[in-house]
Design a protein around this motif. Structure first.
Motif, mmCIF file in Angstrom:
data_model
loop_
_atom_site.group_PDB
_atom_site.id
_atom_site.type_symbol
_atom_site.label_atom_id
_atom_site.label_comp_id
_atom_site.label_asym_id
_atom_site.label_seq_id
_atom_site.Cartn_x
_atom_site.Cartn_y
_atom_site.Cartn_z
ATOM 1 N N UNK A 195 0.828 -1.216 0.000
ATOM 2 C CA UNK A 195 0.000 0.000 0.000
ATOM 3 C C UNK A 195 0.860 1.262 0.000
ATOM 4 N N UNK A 196 1.902 1.286 0.829
ATOM 5 C CA UNK A 196 2.760 2.473 0.877
ATOM 6 C C UNK A 196 3.561 2.638 -0.410
ATOM 7 N N UNK A 197 3.964 1.542 -1.027
ATOM 8 C CA UNK A 197 4.661 1.631 -2.314
ATOM 9 C C UNK A 197 3.743 2.234 -3.375
ATOM 10 N N UNK A 198 2.489 1.815 -3.377
ATOM 11 C CA UNK A 198 1.547 2.351 -4.358
ATOM 12 C C UNK A 198 1.253 3.830 -4.112
ATOM 13 N N UNK A 199 1.464 4.280 -2.874
ATOM 14 C CA UNK A 199 1.267 5.698 -2.558
ATOM 15 C C UNK A 199 2.461 6.552 -2.968
ATOM 16 N N UNK A 200 3.566 5.908 -3.336
ATOM 17 C CA UNK A 200 4.733 6.671 -3.791
ATOM 18 C C UNK A 200 6.012 6.424 -3.029
ATOM 19 N N UNK A 201 5.952 5.640 -1.951
ATOM 20 C CA UNK A 201 7.187 5.286 -1.238
ATOM 21 C C UNK A 201 8.026 4.363 -2.123
ATOM 22 N N UNK A 202 9.331 4.345 -1.868
ATOM 23 C CA UNK A 202 10.217 3.458 -2.636
ATOM 24 C C UNK A 202 10.620 2.241 -1.819
ATOM 25 N N UNK A 203 10.222 2.220 -0.544
ATOM 26 C CA UNK A 203 10.571 1.116 0.340
ATOM 27 C C UNK A 203 10.056 1.410 1.731
ATOM 28 N N UNK A 204 10.399 0.532 2.655
ATOM 29 C CA UNK A 204 9.933 0.674 4.033
ATOM 30 C C UNK A 204 11.072 0.391 5.007
ATOM 31 N N UNK A 205 10.830 0.729 6.262
ATOM 32 C CA UNK A 205 11.770 0.383 7.334
ATOM 33 C C UNK A 205 11.001 -0.339 8.428
ATOM 34 N N UNK A 206 11.526 -1.479 8.870
ATOM 35 C CA UNK A 206 10.909 -2.259 9.937
ATOM 36 C C UNK A 206 11.927 -2.520 11.036
ATOM 37 N N UNK A 207 11.489 -2.378 12.282
ATOM 38 C CA UNK A 207 12.351 -2.722 13.405
ATOM 39 C C UNK A 207 11.787 -3.876 14.210
ATOM 40 N N UNK A 208 10.572 -3.687 14.721
ATOM 41 C CA UNK A 208 9.957 -4.657 15.634
ATOM 42 C C UNK A 208 9.912 -6.072 15.062
ATOM 43 N N UNK A 209 9.605 -6.229 13.777
ATOM 44 C CA UNK A 209 9.501 -7.559 13.184
ATOM 45 C C UNK A 209 10.831 -8.325 13.236
ATOM 46 N N UNK A 210 11.959 -7.587 13.292
ATOM 47 C CA UNK A 210 13.268 -8.245 13.258
ATOM 48 C C UNK A 210 13.818 -8.604 14.640
ATOM 49 N N UNK A 313 4.075 -5.218 17.248
ATOM 50 C CA UNK A 313 4.569 -6.333 18.061
ATOM 51 C C UNK A 313 3.562 -7.490 18.098
ATOM 52 N N UNK A 314 2.269 -7.181 17.979
ATOM 53 C CA UNK A 314 1.258 -8.229 17.977
ATOM 54 C C UNK A 314 1.356 -9.151 16.767
ATOM 55 N N UNK A 315 2.088 -8.718 15.743
ATOM 56 C CA UNK A 315 2.270 -9.536 14.539
ATOM 57 C C UNK A 315 3.541 -10.380 14.603
ATOM 58 N N UNK A 316 4.284 -10.266 15.701
ATOM 59 C CA UNK A 316 5.471 -11.100 15.906
ATOM 60 C C UNK A 316 5.016 -12.375 16.615
ATOM 61 N N UNK A 317 5.062 -13.490 15.931
ATOM 62 C CA UNK A 317 4.471 -14.727 16.449
ATOM 63 C C UNK A 317 5.496 -15.770 16.893
ATOM 64 N N UNK A 318 6.724 -15.693 16.383
ATOM 65 C CA UNK A 318 7.700 -16.753 16.645
ATOM 66 C C UNK A 318 9.104 -16.244 16.336
ATOM 67 N N UNK A 319 10.087 -16.994 16.798
ATOM 68 C CA UNK A 319 11.476 -16.709 16.433
ATOM 69 C C UNK A 319 11.763 -17.426 15.126
ATOM 70 N N UNK A 320 12.364 -16.733 14.174
ATOM 71 C CA UNK A 320 12.655 -17.325 12.863
ATOM 72 C C UNK A 320 13.799 -16.561 12.195
ATOM 73 N N UNK A 321 14.458 -17.166 11.201
ATOM 74 C CA UNK A 321 15.576 -16.494 10.534
ATOM 75 C C UNK A 321 15.141 -15.238 9.776
#
Length: 341
Positions: A195-210, A313-321
């Motif tokens: 959705x953000x790419x379609x709005x004109x962003x070229x990418x995203x930044x994520x912290x919590x998921x990692x 954080x609610x979308x972080x469900x497990x530890x994974x690579x």
């Protein structure tokens, strides 16, 4: 970009300006999280095709020098370094980045002191700046920023007052043609990335998921707190004294969030008595947060330490690579784009 379907092709197309700018396969940046975004996680993100970013935080020049060198040993891929504008040794930290040939320097924490932008650019690095408001976005572009990160209040750690979705609507139409813009704050699934790419962003930044990546060095207790938490558990700190401007911090609610109120009262008292100046008061608050975060991330004390987390954080469900996290995000984004024809 994995996969040959129309969704993956469209995703690659929408991200191309971002991947060209960063020099990576997928325009997903790792958010710079103190004590967490170090050599292991940063190199893992870059090796998996994303763009890792070292969180310099309160490090001095020697520590940053070592961290960059160790990260380079672990990945041949590009990565960036996040520097805090209020750091008293900012100029020396920029020089360390220049000596190592760091290609991208990310400046966070407000307007940089005079000469900092020129120093970064003279060293050959591309400058990525945070912009929590449209006026600041335009000012940073005029000052020489090569790209922007717009981060909403859903993010973990230090936050501004405006949500990601509102910032994206306000800023992207105005500046996305001028410089590459990455969106951050509360992003946990690929559909939001699309959705953000379609709005004109070229990418995203994520912290919590990692944070719950296998390669992340965070203590098992810290990761467990993330896996158990819901979005409503990640709350902003409260400012106690209006005379002491404190940037709110989003973290999981625990005893530490209550203790921060007492710390603010203590520092405000020192300010009132003339024992310290405003700059020293703000620095004391920053040092307090750095210590509280270390207790949680490194020592695993998730009650008297600060468990900084975004609302995703609610979308972080497990530890994974890391590679699995990126693959899932990419596949979700591609599927969303494909479904739109």
């Amino acid at each position: 970009m994995p996969g040959a379907g129309s969704g993956h092709s469209r995703l690659a197309e929408l991200m191309r300006r971002g991947t060209d700018f960063l020099g990576c396969d997928t325009a997903i940046m790792g958010g710079a999280m103190s004590w967490i975004s170090e050599r292991n996680l940063v190199s893992a993100i870059s090796n998996a095709g994303g763009f890792g970013v070292i969180a310099c935080g309160a490090m001095g020049p020697d520590l940053l020098d070592t961290e960059i060198a160790e990260t380079k040993k672990r990945t041949p891929r590009p990565f960036g370094v996040n520097l805090i504008t209020m750091h008293p040794q900012l100029a020396e930290l920029v020089d360390v980045c220049t000596r190592h040939g760091v290609g991208h320097v990310v400046l966070a924490g407000g307007l940089p002191p005079g000469g900092a932008i020129e120093r970064i650019k003279a060293g050959g690095a591309r400058l990525v700046a945070f912009a929590p408001a449209l006026a600041l976005a335009k000012k940073m572009i005029r000052s020489g920023a090569d790209a922007l990160v717009i981060e909403g209040m859903e993010a973990g750690g230090h936050i501004g007052p405006v949500s990601t979705s509102v910032l994206a609507q306000e800023i992207l139409p105005e500046v996305a043609r001028d410089v590459p813009v990455f969106v951050a704050g509360g992003i946990g699934r690929g559909e939001a990335i699309a959705a953000y790419l379609e709005m004109g962003a070229v990418g995203v930044q994520l912290g919590t998921r990692f944070v719950c990546a296998t390669e992340c060095i965070a203590h098992a207790n810290f990761k467990r707190a993330f896996i158990r938490a819901s979005a409503r558990d990640a709350i902003p700190s409260v400012q106690i004294d209006p005379r002491l401007p404190v940037i709110p911090v989003r973290a999981l609610k625990n005893r530490e969030m209550e203790r921060f109120a007492a710390k603010q009262r203590e520092v405000a008292g020192s300010l009132d008595s003339g024992a310290i100046e405003m700059a020293e008061a703000q620095l004391q608050i920053e040092h307090y947060w750095a210590g509280a975060l270390k207790r949680a991330v490194i020592d695993g004390d998730v009650e008297s330490g600060s468990v900084m987390a975004g609302q995703s954080v609610g979308m972080v469900k497990r530890e994974e690579p890391v590679a699995d996290i990126l693959r899932e995000l990419i596949d979700e984004a591609a599927a969303a784009l494909s479904s739109r024809g």
